[in-house]
Design a protein around this motif. Structure first.
Motif: not given
Length: 524
Positions: A322-324, A432-439, A363-368, A330-332
């Protein structure tokens, strides 16, 4: 990808709904403190068994050492012991001598001890005779060595068993009994009257499928009053409040889905599982007289493997990928966010309330992907059209087509950018941010909304077992999901199979298959 925009506090704990409506029953008082009813219960069952097995192994090793010193002398004994002790311990383990019953007796072990001592010493005599004929053991000495070894091992085990029974009588372990009346209450009365078995009943667990149609019948006069536990919350509270270490099944644990779900739950909580009465008899294994019984109830221990729910290995794989992935993407991510902002106005991210591991909300994050002018009502409509409701036949209604990682297409109100994000599965990149947070994890059961979890848990007894592992962006069920309609029963089966058979290589294999599926055009 669903687009419910309800905000929720991170990592809030909620109890999982029960597998069936709660009937009138004697309730177990919840422990003090907020949010305690879904905390992971203690797992002392296997530790209790290790405290019994280690003294038995020590007694067998001492008996072998003493006999070797007497029969072989100090010159040859050390060399022989280096091979004798591990071989003999393995033989005893294969014979089940380190799996004692609830009230073991040394006399029941005597035939197995004699046979294995004879095999061991005959092998030693053969090796000595082949190495040096002058050191061959005379037949009389060989017979005496076998007899001495058996008697020493018998005496050591008798001492260990006596100490075990005394400790069990002083500190019996809290036990839940799974079954129906009258067998369950009869067994509870037996355990209460005979503390030497070391099992103290604290509650009766009845599978929802076997509950009587009417209200609970109170126990007869003079019978042991025990609460009847019927819901997942009550069982968890009882385990935490009483530090439950054992579960005794009086009916076959694989007889129906509700009982199988209870068995999986107790195994995950680290409880020792015993089969008693009809459950032990139907397994096709005849109990040994005098040992494997609870005052006349046939009893034996069900050998279970410790649960494998990923742990540090799974978390390390998530972070390593997830980190790499976040750095490379990030640009995408920035480009997607800019496209959503320019095309659909403010509010780039959509926050969705989901149920994760152990019933925790996150809280799960997605693009609107919906147009901003549709508002929250449109988000709710898209959510309903994506996941739908549970129907009587165990399927979800109004399910739209899904991508390999859960993205949706064709929901009303979807903008042009939103359709592109869903079709390419880019809408789920913020997860991927949820994965990084451990959720969440990269691989796991798909996390659902609280309302869907409640509906599915009521309809499917094994649905709650999906929450033994963090939710995932992709998973085994997602890869096998049929197009146009998703069977909840199939998802439950695939998710629980994935959890029960988890391995690091399985996660890598699912990730590779997901990448291949995303790279392959739909319909091929």
């Amino acid at each position: 990808m669903t687009t419910d925009s309800a905000d929720a506090p991170h990592s809030a704990r909620v109890p999982l709904p029960s597998a069936a409506p709660r009937p009138t029953a004697v309730a177990v008082r919840p422990p003090r403190g907020p949010g305690r009813e879904t905390l992971p219960p203690p797992r002392p069952g296997r530790g209790t068994r290790r405290r019994t097995v280690a003294p038995l192994m020590a007694a067998d090793a001492l008996a072998t050492t003493g006999t070797a010193l007497l029969a072989l002398g100090t010159g040859t004994a050390p060399t022989a012991l280096a091979a004798m002790v591990p071989v003999l311990l393995l033989l005893h383990r294969g014979a089940g001598l380190y799996r004692p019953g609830p009230a073991p007796l040394a006399l029941n072990d005597l035939p197995a001890l004699l046979g294995r001592a004879a095999v061991c010493w005959c092998a030693v005599a053969a090796v000595l005779a082949a190495a040096d004929p002058g050191q061959a053991l005379p037949p009389g000495l060989l017979v005496c060595a076998v007899a001495a070894h058996t008697l020493l091992a018998f005496g050591g085990r008798a001492t260990v068993y006596r100490a075990h029974r005394a400790a069990a009588r002083r500190r019996p372990r809290a036990t839940l009994i799974v079954g129906t009346d009258p067998a369950a209450r009869q067994l509870a009365a037996v355990l209460h009257a005979h503390p030497e078995y070391g099992l103290r009943p604290v509650g009766l667990v009845t599978p929802p499928s076997l509950l009587p149609g009417g209200p609970d019948t109170p126990p007869a006069r003079g019978r042991l009053p025990l609460p009847r536990l019927t819901s997942a919350q009550e069982i968890t509270r009882a385990v935490i409040q009483n530090t439950v270490r054992d579960a005794v099944f009086t009916l076959p644990p694989y007889g129906d889905p509700h009982t199988a779900a209870l068995l999986r739950r107790f195994i995950d909580q680290g409880s020792a599982i015993w089969l008693a009465g009809a459950a032990a008899a139907r397994e096709g294994r005849t109990p040994h007289a005098g040992t494997d019984h609870l005052w006349g109830f046939a009893c034996r221990r069900l050998e279970t493997a410790p649960p494998r729910h990923g742990g540090r290995g799974k978390r390390a794989l998530d972070l390593a990928l997830a980190v790499p992935a976040l750095v490379v993407a990030a640009p995408l991510l920035l480009g997607c966010a800019l496209a959503v902002r320019l095309a659909d106005g403010p509010g780039v991210l959509c926050r969705q309330e989901r149920i994760g591991r152990g019933g925790r909300r996150f809280t799960l994050l997605t693009f609107r992907t919906l147009r901003a002018d549709k508002g929250d009502d449109a988000d709710e409509g898209a959510e309903a059209s994506t996941q739908g409701d549970v129907t009587d036949d165990g399927r979800t209604s109004r399910v739209s087509r899904t991508s390999g990682v859960g993205g949706t297409t064709g929901a009303d109100g979807t903008s042009r950018v939103g359709r592109l994000l869903r079709r390419t599965a880019l809408a789920g990149l913020p997860q991927l941010w949820n994965v990084l947070r451990g959720e969440m994890s990269l691989v796991g059961p798909r996390p659902e909304r609280p309302r869907v979890v409640q509906q599915c848990t009521q309809a499917h007894p094994e649905y709650a077992a999906r929450h033994r592992m963090p939710g995932g962006i992709t998973g085994l069920a997602q890869l096998h999901g049929p197009r146009g309609g998703t069977s909840v029963e199939d998802r439950v089966r695939f998710d629980n199979l994935y959890i029960d058979s988890w391995s690091l290589w399985q996660d890598i294999r699912i990730l590779l298959r997901t990448v291949a599926r995303l790279a392959r055009p739909e319909g091929r």
